[in-house]
Design a protein around this motif. Sequence first.
Motif, PDB file in Angstrom:
ATOM      1  N   LEU A   9       0.827  -1.201   0.000  1.00 60.96           N
ATOM      2  CA  LEU A   9       0.000   0.000   0.000  1.00 60.96           C
ATOM      3  C   LEU A   9       0.867   1.260   0.000  1.00 60.96           C
ATOM      4  CD1 LEU A   9      -2.971   0.922   0.114  1.00 60.96           C
ATOM      5  CD2 LEU A   9      -2.729   1.024   2.612  1.00 60.96           C
ATOM      6  N   GLN A  10       1.885   1.300   0.867  1.00 57.94           N
ATOM      7  CA  GLN A  10       2.763   2.455   0.925  1.00 57.94           C
ATOM      8  C   GLN A  10       3.612   2.594  -0.341  1.00 57.94           C
ATOM      9  OE1 GLN A  10       2.491   0.214   3.395  1.00 57.94           O
ATOM     10  NE2 GLN A  10       1.759   1.360   5.181  1.00 57.94           N
ATOM     11  N   LEU A  11       4.082   1.474  -0.861  1.00 60.09           N
ATOM     12  CA  LEU A  11       4.887   1.513  -2.088  1.00 60.09           C
ATOM     13  C   LEU A  11       4.060   2.008  -3.266  1.00 60.09           C
ATOM     14  CD1 LEU A  11       6.817  -1.827  -1.584  1.00 60.09           C
ATOM     15  CD2 LEU A  11       7.850   0.439  -1.665  1.00 60.09           C
ATOM     16  N   ALA A  12       2.826   1.543  -3.364  1.00 57.73           N
ATOM     17  CA  ALA A  12       1.953   1.996  -4.448  1.00 57.73           C
ATOM     18  C   ALA A  12       1.647   3.484  -4.305  1.00 57.73           C
ATOM     19  CB  ALA A  12       0.662   1.177  -4.454  1.00 57.73           C
ATOM     20  N   ALA A  13       1.454   3.935  -3.058  1.00 51.30           N
ATOM     21  CA  ALA A  13       1.193   5.362  -2.833  1.00 51.30           C
ATOM     22  C   ALA A  13       2.392   6.203  -3.252  1.00 51.30           C
ATOM     23  CB  ALA A  13       0.857   5.604  -1.360  1.00 51.30           C
ATOM     24  N   THR A  73      -3.322  15.182  -2.671  1.00 52.90           N
ATOM     25  CA  THR A  73      -3.127  15.848  -1.380  1.00 52.90           C
ATOM     26  C   THR A  73      -4.417  16.008  -0.599  1.00 52.90           C
ATOM     27  OG1 THR A  73      -3.423  18.120  -2.220  1.00 52.90           O
ATOM     28  CG2 THR A  73      -1.215  17.168  -2.376  1.00 52.90           C
ATOM     29  N   ARG A  74      -5.552  15.744  -1.228  1.00 57.12           N
ATOM     30  CA  ARG A  74      -6.850  15.954  -0.580  1.00 57.12           C
ATOM     31  C   ARG A  74      -7.422  14.669   0.018  1.00 57.12           C
ATOM     32  NH1 ARG A  74      -8.747  20.995  -2.167  1.00 57.12           N
ATOM     33  NH2 ARG A  74      -7.530  21.921  -3.851  1.00 57.12           N
ATOM     34  N   ARG A  75      -6.678  13.588  -0.064  1.00 55.64           N
ATOM     35  CA  ARG A  75      -7.181  12.354   0.514  1.00 55.64           C
ATOM     36  C   ARG A  75      -6.139  11.773   1.473  1.00 55.64           C
ATOM     37  NH1 ARG A  75      -5.624  10.083  -4.922  1.00 55.64           N
ATOM     38  NH2 ARG A  75      -4.287   8.271  -4.495  1.00 55.64           N
ATOM     39  N   ALA A  76      -6.587  10.874   2.323  1.00 57.26           N
ATOM     40  CA  ALA A  76      -5.688  10.256   3.291  1.00 57.26           C
ATOM     41  C   ALA A  76      -4.623   9.434   2.570  1.00 57.26           C
ATOM     42  CB  ALA A  76      -6.487   9.369   4.242  1.00 57.26           C
ATOM     43  N   SER A  77      -3.406   9.485   3.101  1.00 56.90           N
ATOM     44  CA  SER A  77      -2.297   8.760   2.495  1.00 56.90           C
ATOM     45  C   SER A  77      -1.679   7.811   3.513  1.00 56.90           C
ATOM     46  CB  SER A  77      -1.222   9.740   2.003  1.00 56.90           C
ATOM     47  OG  SER A  77      -0.060   9.035   1.578  1.00 56.90           O
ATOM     48  N   PRO A  79       2.697   9.178   6.009  1.00 57.27           N
ATOM     49  CA  PRO A  79       2.119  10.155   6.942  1.00 57.27           C
ATOM     50  C   PRO A  79       2.350  11.623   6.622  1.00 57.27           C
ATOM     51  CG  PRO A  79       3.958   8.960   7.944  1.00 57.27           C
ATOM     52  CD  PRO A  79       3.616   8.250   6.675  1.00 57.27           C
ATOM     53  N   HIS A  80       3.460  11.974   5.992  1.00 60.00           N
ATOM     54  CA  HIS A  80       3.769  13.385   5.783  1.00 60.00           C
ATOM     55  C   HIS A  80       3.659  13.819   4.320  1.00 60.00           C
ATOM     56  CE1 HIS A  80       5.142  13.432   9.903  1.00 60.00           C
ATOM     57  NE2 HIS A  80       5.973  12.450   9.652  1.00 60.00           N
ATOM     58  N   LEU A  81       3.203  12.903   3.474  1.00 60.12           N
ATOM     59  CA  LEU A  81       3.266  13.161   2.045  1.00 60.12           C
ATOM     60  C   LEU A  81       2.334  14.282   1.600  1.00 60.12           C
ATOM     61  CD1 LEU A  81       4.403  12.343  -0.720  1.00 60.12           C
ATOM     62  CD2 LEU A  81       2.521  10.705  -0.905  1.00 60.12           C
ATOM     63  N   ALA A  82       1.083  14.256   2.021  1.00 59.77           N
ATOM     64  CA  ALA A  82       0.110  15.229   1.519  1.00 59.77           C
ATOM     65  C   ALA A  82       0.523  16.659   1.844  1.00 59.77           C
ATOM     66  CB  ALA A  82      -1.270  14.928   2.096  1.00 59.77           C
ATOM     67  N   THR A  83       0.974  16.898   3.067  1.00 58.70           N
ATOM     68  CA  THR A  83       1.379  18.250   3.458  1.00 58.70           C
ATOM     69  C   THR A  83       2.564  18.721   2.637  1.00 58.70           C
ATOM     70  OG1 THR A  83       0.570  17.913   5.709  1.00 58.70           O
ATOM     71  CG2 THR A  83       2.174  19.666   5.383  1.00 58.70           C
ATOM     72  N   ALA A  84       3.547  17.848   2.425  1.00 60.43           N
ATOM     73  CA  ALA A  84       4.724  18.228   1.642  1.00 60.43           C
ATOM     74  C   ALA A  84       4.374  18.500   0.182  1.00 60.43           C
ATOM     75  CB  ALA A  84       5.785  17.126   1.734  1.00 60.43           C
ATOM     76  N   MET A  85       3.496  17.681  -0.403  1.00 64.92           N
ATOM     77  CA  MET A  85       3.131  17.888  -1.800  1.00 64.92           C
ATOM     78  C   MET A  85       2.286  19.151  -1.973  1.00 64.92           C
ATOM     79  SD  MET A  85       4.647  15.593  -3.608  1.00 64.92           S
ATOM     80  CE  MET A  85       6.019  15.824  -2.455  1.00 64.92           C
TER      81      MET A  85
END
Length: 306
Positions: free
Chosen positions: A146-150, A170-174, A177-183
Amino acid sequence: MTSTAHIRCGDDLRDLLPRAGHDGAYLPIVDPVCVGAVSDAELMAYLGLRARVIALHAGVDGQEARLRLGREYMALNALAQFDRVLLWFEHDLWDQACLIRVLSLLADRAPLAGKLFLMPADGRRPFAHLPAEELAALQPAPLGPLQLAAGAEAWAAFASPDPTALDRLTRRASPLPHLATAMRRHLQDLPWRADGLALTERRLLHAVADGAADDAAALHAMLAADPVFHVTDLIVREVAQRLATGPHRLMSRTTPWTLTERGAAVLAGQAKHRPAPRFQAGVMVGPEPVWWWDPRAAGVHAAALP
């Protein structure tokens, strides 16, 4: 004895990890992925592109940059020999951009199943600032499909010339843990509809307006103002050069830095900046941007067709 490899986007932990009891091979990826153009092309073409970007950004020899990138990325091909692979990536944009580049290359490698682990970042402090006993106590979290695909999905969106997929991501849960905020911080360096400035550009101009007379003072101010994008001295210099070039420059060419009349007007919202040509990852930015960041909608906006 368990064999371990440590993957890190830089050399800052090379000496710290053994002192904290984290022994093993240290494999840096010193590719400033969040700077300049990237592509989702095959790896050899990617390395050539990034070597040119790094040569211009850091003022180094392009061939030397290409050779180092080649050695670092090729080392990923030998990870199956290790029992564990620990990925040391923090919450900020620099680290998260490199993380998704690495995960995109490891996503389909069956021999690595069960061997990949992400070291927990607390979202505030760099690993290098942690006391040795706290660094020693960190427990790796398994990285599964799941994490690798994300990571692979995020990389494709990051490298795309159309930023809308990254905006949606960036608008959905990932599961990272820190990906959406950074992107989201990355997208905020597209030109803003209000004034044409990228967020990093605006923060530099604010620093200069507040008295930062050179790159060192501006770097200090910008790091204090931005917990998600830890800019470097080279990034500050590159942005300053961009804003100090051309007949409509926004700041002085030489130190002590000051805002030009136009720079003060743009910062005050009384004029609109026309960005110089550059790449924001896969997105081409220019004087007439195709893509904007819309602060009111907090998202990407496409320019109207003529």
